[in-house]
Scaffold this motif. Structure first.
Motif, mmCIF file in Angstrom:
data_model
loop_
_atom_site.group_PDB
_atom_site.id
_atom_site.type_symbol
_atom_site.label_atom_id
_atom_site.label_comp_id
_atom_site.label_asym_id
_atom_site.label_seq_id
_atom_site.Cartn_x
_atom_site.Cartn_y
_atom_site.Cartn_z
ATOM 1 N N MET A 269 0.847 -1.182 0.000
ATOM 2 C CA MET A 269 0.000 0.000 0.000
ATOM 3 C C MET A 269 0.889 1.242 0.000
ATOM 4 O O MET A 269 1.799 1.349 0.794
ATOM 5 N N ALA A 270 0.604 2.146 -0.884
ATOM 6 C CA ALA A 270 1.413 3.361 -0.971
ATOM 7 C C ALA A 270 0.495 4.566 -0.940
ATOM 8 O O ALA A 270 -0.653 4.498 -1.347
ATOM 9 N N ASN B 100 7.478 0.160 12.653
ATOM 10 C CA ASN B 100 8.841 -0.365 12.723
ATOM 11 C C ASN B 100 9.514 -0.103 11.385
ATOM 12 O O ASN B 100 8.851 -0.037 10.349
ATOM 13 N N ARG B 101 10.817 -0.015 11.397
ATOM 14 C CA ARG B 101 11.549 0.202 10.140
ATOM 15 C C ARG B 101 11.245 -0.902 9.131
ATOM 16 O O ARG B 101 11.168 -0.648 7.944
ATOM 17 N N SER B 102 11.062 -2.124 9.620
ATOM 18 C CA SER B 102 10.773 -3.245 8.716
ATOM 19 C C SER B 102 9.378 -3.146 8.095
ATOM 20 O O SER B 102 9.085 -3.821 7.111
ATOM 21 N N ASP B 103 8.501 -2.298 8.660
ATOM 22 C CA ASP B 103 7.151 -2.107 8.117
ATOM 23 C C ASP B 103 7.108 -1.106 6.972
ATOM 24 O O ASP B 103 6.068 -0.911 6.353
ATOM 25 N N PRO C 273 4.108 -2.615 3.219
ATOM 26 C CA PRO C 273 3.591 -3.879 2.694
ATOM 27 C C PRO C 273 2.101 -4.036 3.012
ATOM 28 O O PRO C 273 1.612 -3.471 4.004
ATOM 29 N N VAL C 274 1.402 -4.824 2.220
ATOM 30 C CA VAL C 274 -0.051 -4.984 2.391
ATOM 31 C C VAL C 274 -0.432 -5.576 3.751
ATOM 32 O O VAL C 274 -1.503 -5.282 4.265
ATOM 33 N N PHE C 275 0.439 -6.385 4.344
ATOM 34 C CA PHE C 275 0.108 -7.003 5.632
ATOM 35 C C PHE C 275 0.220 -6.038 6.810
ATOM 36 O O PHE C 275 -0.229 -6.341 7.913
ATOM 37 N N VAL C 276 0.798 -4.871 6.606
ATOM 38 C CA VAL C 276 0.902 -3.879 7.685
ATOM 39 C C VAL C 276 -0.420 -3.136 7.778
ATOM 40 O O VAL C 276 -0.846 -2.472 6.841
ATOM 41 N N LYS C 277 -1.063 -3.308 8.920
ATOM 42 C CA LYS C 277 -2.392 -2.719 9.116
ATOM 43 C C LYS C 277 -2.262 -1.310 9.685
ATOM 44 O O LYS C 277 -2.197 -1.111 10.892
ATOM 45 N N VAL C 278 -2.188 -0.360 8.774
ATOM 46 C CA VAL C 278 -2.104 1.044 9.176
ATOM 47 C C VAL C 278 -2.800 1.873 8.106
ATOM 48 O O VAL C 278 -2.756 1.539 6.919
ATOM 49 N N ASN C 279 -3.482 2.920 8.528
ATOM 50 C CA ASN C 279 -4.084 3.853 7.585
ATOM 51 C C ASN C 279 -2.988 4.852 7.187
ATOM 52 O O ASN C 279 -2.670 5.770 7.939
ATOM 53 N N VAL C 280 -2.412 4.612 6.025
ATOM 54 C CA VAL C 280 -1.255 5.393 5.579
ATOM 55 C C VAL C 280 -1.611 6.872 5.428
ATOM 56 O O VAL C 280 -0.858 7.745 5.864
ATOM 57 N N ASP C 281 -2.757 7.166 4.824
ATOM 58 C CA ASP C 281 -3.155 8.569 4.637
ATOM 59 C C ASP C 281 -3.280 9.292 5.973
ATOM 60 O O ASP C 281 -2.825 10.424 6.126
#
Length: 104
Positions: A1-2, A41-44, A71-79
């Protein structure tokens, strides 16, 4: 997700020195990156890019652009995360401007 977000901060203080302008841009970048890595995390983070530009037109603007890819598995609202980081950057720039105004 970007996701990418662009925000223009109207400074309106054309009498700032080149050094002070660079300092404001660097401050905004540091605050944004710190906030994102306080949450993730940096790995996220697959990719992160924070760009600041100074535009001198009728007003003096600090333009901040943030691109964040996770990555898609990271559950965060990027916006939402980007908007929070931008708000923190705005607050930090505003505080810095107040201290610069007091010095003058």
């Amino acid at each position: 997700m970007a996701s990418g977000e662009k925000k223009v901060i109207h400074i309106g203080l054309p009498e700032l020195s080149e050094e002070e302008l660079i300092e404001l841009g660097e401050l905004a970048q540091k605050v944004i990156i710190k906030h994102i890595f306080d949450v993730l995390n940096r790995s996220d983070v697959k990719d992160i890019e924070v760009t600041t530009r100074i535009n001198r037109d009728e007003t003096l603007d600090l333009e901040i652009e943030v691109y964040l890819e996770v990555p898609v598995f990271v559950k965060v609202n990027v916006d939402s995360l980007i908007n929070e980081a931008l708000e923190r950057a705005y607050e930090s720039v505003e505080k810095k401007l107040k201290t610069l105004a007091i010095k003058d």
